[in-house]
Write a protein that holds these residues in place. Sequence first.
Motif, mmCIF file in Angstrom:
data_model
loop_
_atom_site.group_PDB
_atom_site.id
_atom_site.type_symbol
_atom_site.label_atom_id
_atom_site.label_comp_id
_atom_site.label_asym_id
_atom_site.label_seq_id
_atom_site.Cartn_x
_atom_site.Cartn_y
_atom_site.Cartn_z
ATOM 1 N N HIS A 17 -33.428 100.390 -32.739
ATOM 2 C CA HIS A 17 -32.344 99.768 -33.500
ATOM 3 C C HIS A 17 -31.306 99.153 -32.554
ATOM 4 C CE1 HIS A 17 -29.286 99.135 -36.539
ATOM 5 N NE2 HIS A 17 -28.459 99.952 -35.902
ATOM 6 N N VAL A 18 -30.900 99.897 -31.537
ATOM 7 C CA VAL A 18 -29.917 99.399 -30.579
ATOM 8 C C VAL A 18 -30.483 98.197 -29.824
ATOM 9 C CG1 VAL A 18 -28.638 99.967 -28.470
ATOM 10 C CG2 VAL A 18 -28.683 101.583 -30.376
ATOM 11 N N ARG A 19 -31.748 98.238 -29.467
ATOM 12 C CA ARG A 19 -32.374 97.094 -28.774
ATOM 13 C C ARG A 19 -32.355 95.854 -29.673
ATOM 14 N NH1 ARG A 19 -35.560 95.049 -24.815
ATOM 15 N NH2 ARG A 19 -37.327 93.787 -25.436
ATOM 16 N N THR A 20 -32.662 96.023 -30.947
ATOM 17 C CA THR A 20 -32.639 94.907 -31.893
ATOM 18 C C THR A 20 -31.226 94.328 -32.017
ATOM 19 O OG1 THR A 20 -34.499 95.812 -33.134
ATOM 20 C CG2 THR A 20 -33.103 94.235 -34.289
ATOM 21 N N LEU A 21 -30.230 95.207 -32.114
ATOM 22 C CA LEU A 21 -28.847 94.737 -32.176
ATOM 23 C C LEU A 21 -28.462 93.995 -30.902
ATOM 24 C CD1 LEU A 21 -27.013 97.832 -33.710
ATOM 25 C CD2 LEU A 21 -27.487 95.649 -34.836
ATOM 26 N N ALA A 22 -28.804 94.563 -29.755
ATOM 27 C CA ALA A 22 -28.463 93.929 -28.472
ATOM 28 C C ALA A 22 -29.083 92.540 -28.382
ATOM 29 C CB ALA A 22 -28.918 94.809 -27.312
ATOM 30 N N CYS A 23 -30.314 92.422 -28.793
ATOM 31 C CA CYS A 23 -31.010 91.135 -28.743
ATOM 32 C C CYS A 23 -30.309 90.104 -29.637
ATOM 33 C CB CYS A 23 -32.463 91.308 -29.155
ATOM 34 S SG CYS A 23 -33.440 89.811 -28.969
ATOM 35 N N GLY A 24 -30.018 90.479 -30.851
ATOM 36 C CA GLY A 24 -29.369 89.561 -31.783
ATOM 37 C C GLY A 24 -27.975 89.168 -31.338
ATOM 38 N N LEU A 25 -27.234 90.123 -30.822
ATOM 39 C CA LEU A 25 -25.862 89.847 -30.404
ATOM 40 C C LEU A 25 -25.802 88.979 -29.152
ATOM 41 C CD1 LEU A 25 -24.377 93.381 -31.103
ATOM 42 C CD2 LEU A 25 -23.794 91.262 -32.312
ATOM 43 N N THR A 26 -26.682 89.227 -28.188
ATOM 44 C CA THR A 26 -26.686 88.386 -26.991
ATOM 45 C C THR A 26 -27.165 86.981 -27.333
ATOM 46 O OG1 THR A 26 -28.878 89.180 -26.308
ATOM 47 C CG2 THR A 26 -26.957 90.275 -25.335
ATOM 48 N N THR A 27 -28.134 86.875 -28.234
ATOM 49 C CA THR A 27 -28.614 85.563 -28.672
ATOM 50 C C THR A 27 -27.490 84.773 -29.342
ATOM 51 O OG1 THR A 27 -30.871 86.381 -28.935
ATOM 52 C CG2 THR A 27 -30.309 84.386 -30.143
ATOM 53 N N ALA A 28 -26.608 85.490 -30.030
ATOM 54 C CA ALA A 28 -25.474 84.846 -30.701
ATOM 55 C C ALA A 28 -24.338 84.523 -29.723
ATOM 56 C CB ALA A 28 -24.959 85.738 -31.827
ATOM 57 N N GLY A 29 -24.522 84.865 -28.447
ATOM 58 C CA GLY A 29 -23.537 84.504 -27.440
ATOM 59 C C GLY A 29 -22.516 85.566 -27.081
ATOM 60 N N HIS A 30 -22.714 86.775 -27.571
ATOM 61 C CA HIS A 30 -21.768 87.849 -27.266
ATOM 62 C C HIS A 30 -22.117 88.534 -25.948
ATOM 63 C CE1 HIS A 30 -19.940 87.438 -31.182
ATOM 64 N NE2 HIS A 30 -21.152 87.487 -31.732
ATOM 65 N N ASP A 31 -21.098 89.091 -25.318
ATOM 66 C CA ASP A 31 -21.254 89.893 -24.110
ATOM 67 C C ASP A 31 -21.510 91.328 -24.574
ATOM 68 O OD1 ASP A 31 -21.097 91.054 -21.590
ATOM 69 O OD2 ASP A 31 -18.906 90.943 -21.508
ATOM 70 N N VAL A 32 -22.724 91.829 -24.355
ATOM 71 C CA VAL A 32 -23.117 93.137 -24.878
ATOM 72 C C VAL A 32 -23.352 94.120 -23.739
ATOM 73 C CG1 VAL A 32 -24.837 94.405 -26.242
ATOM 74 C CG2 VAL A 32 -24.166 92.082 -26.911
ATOM 75 N N THR A 39 -32.621 107.363 -19.300
ATOM 76 C CA THR A 39 -33.973 107.337 -19.873
ATOM 77 C C THR A 39 -34.096 106.343 -21.018
ATOM 78 O OG1 THR A 39 -33.425 109.205 -21.318
ATOM 79 C CG2 THR A 39 -34.536 109.716 -19.231
ATOM 80 N N THR A 40 -32.980 106.061 -21.708
ATOM 81 C CA THR A 40 -33.064 105.087 -22.800
ATOM 82 C C THR A 40 -33.291 103.682 -22.253
ATOM 83 O OG1 THR A 40 -30.649 104.821 -22.937
ATOM 84 C CG2 THR A 40 -31.669 106.468 -24.389
ATOM 85 N N GLN A 41 -32.682 103.363 -21.111
ATOM 86 C CA GLN A 41 -32.931 102.057 -20.484
ATOM 87 C C GLN A 41 -34.391 101.965 -20.048
ATOM 88 O OE1 GLN A 41 -31.776 99.118 -20.209
ATOM 89 N NE2 GLN A 41 -33.032 98.337 -18.569
ATOM 90 N N SER A 42 -34.909 103.052 -19.483
ATOM 91 C CA SER A 42 -36.313 103.061 -19.058
ATOM 92 C C SER A 42 -37.263 102.860 -20.235
ATOM 93 C CB SER A 42 -36.655 104.391 -18.377
ATOM 94 O OG SER A 42 -35.861 104.587 -17.245
ATOM 95 N N THR A 43 -36.927 103.458 -21.352
ATOM 96 C CA THR A 43 -37.790 103.389 -22.532
ATOM 97 C C THR A 43 -37.664 102.065 -23.280
ATOM 98 O OG1 THR A 43 -37.627 105.787 -22.800
ATOM 99 C CG2 THR A 43 -38.373 104.524 -24.721
ATOM 100 N N PHE A 44 -36.435 101.556 -23.444
ATOM 101 C CA PHE A 44 -36.207 100.403 -24.318
ATOM 102 C C PHE A 44 -35.843 99.109 -23.597
ATOM 103 C CE2 PHE A 44 -35.340 104.263 -26.757
ATOM 104 C CZ PHE A 44 -36.291 104.112 -27.762
ATOM 105 N N ASP A 45 -35.579 99.157 -22.314
ATOM 106 C CA ASP A 45 -35.281 97.979 -21.488
ATOM 107 C C ASP A 45 -34.264 97.047 -22.147
ATOM 108 O OD1 ASP A 45 -35.320 96.299 -19.342
ATOM 109 O OD2 ASP A 45 -37.301 95.477 -19.731
ATOM 110 N N PHE A 46 -33.081 97.582 -22.393
ATOM 111 C CA PHE A 46 -32.013 96.807 -23.032
ATOM 112 C C PHE A 46 -31.637 95.568 -22.227
ATOM 113 C CE2 PHE A 46 -31.184 101.315 -24.272
ATOM 114 C CZ PHE A 46 -31.520 101.189 -25.606
ATOM 115 N N THR A 47 -31.728 95.647 -20.912
ATOM 116 C CA THR A 47 -31.329 94.510 -20.084
ATOM 117 C C THR A 47 -32.245 93.302 -20.283
ATOM 118 O OG1 THR A 47 -32.521 95.419 -18.185
ATOM 119 C CG2 THR A 47 -30.168 95.914 -18.341
#
Length: 88
Positions: A17-32, A39-47
């Motif tokens: 869910h957080v990855r989906t939000l991050a993707c949508g918000l960065t696509t919309a031009g926000h600084d996220v 371990t969450t970064q390792s699993t979901f690769d938010f960057t």
Amino acid sequence: MRIVLVLGTSSGGVGRHVRTLACGLTTAGHDVLVAGPPTTQSTFDFTQTGATFAPLPISDRPHPLNDLRTTHTLRKLLADADIVHAHG
């Protein structure tokens, strides 16, 4: 707009869910910024979504000394946030 998404330990739904939000918000031009256990970064690769990641040790059980450190770090991370959305 600077948006901070905070999550605790996750191996499934909350992390996705957080990855989906991050993707949508960065696509919309926000600084996220996503803040959570490393371990969450390792699993979901938010960057990969364009968000920045900050390691934040949030455990699933109380640990007074670690919780105090985490609170201190979180205050710094949230200092210039316009919106904070916490999960889990």
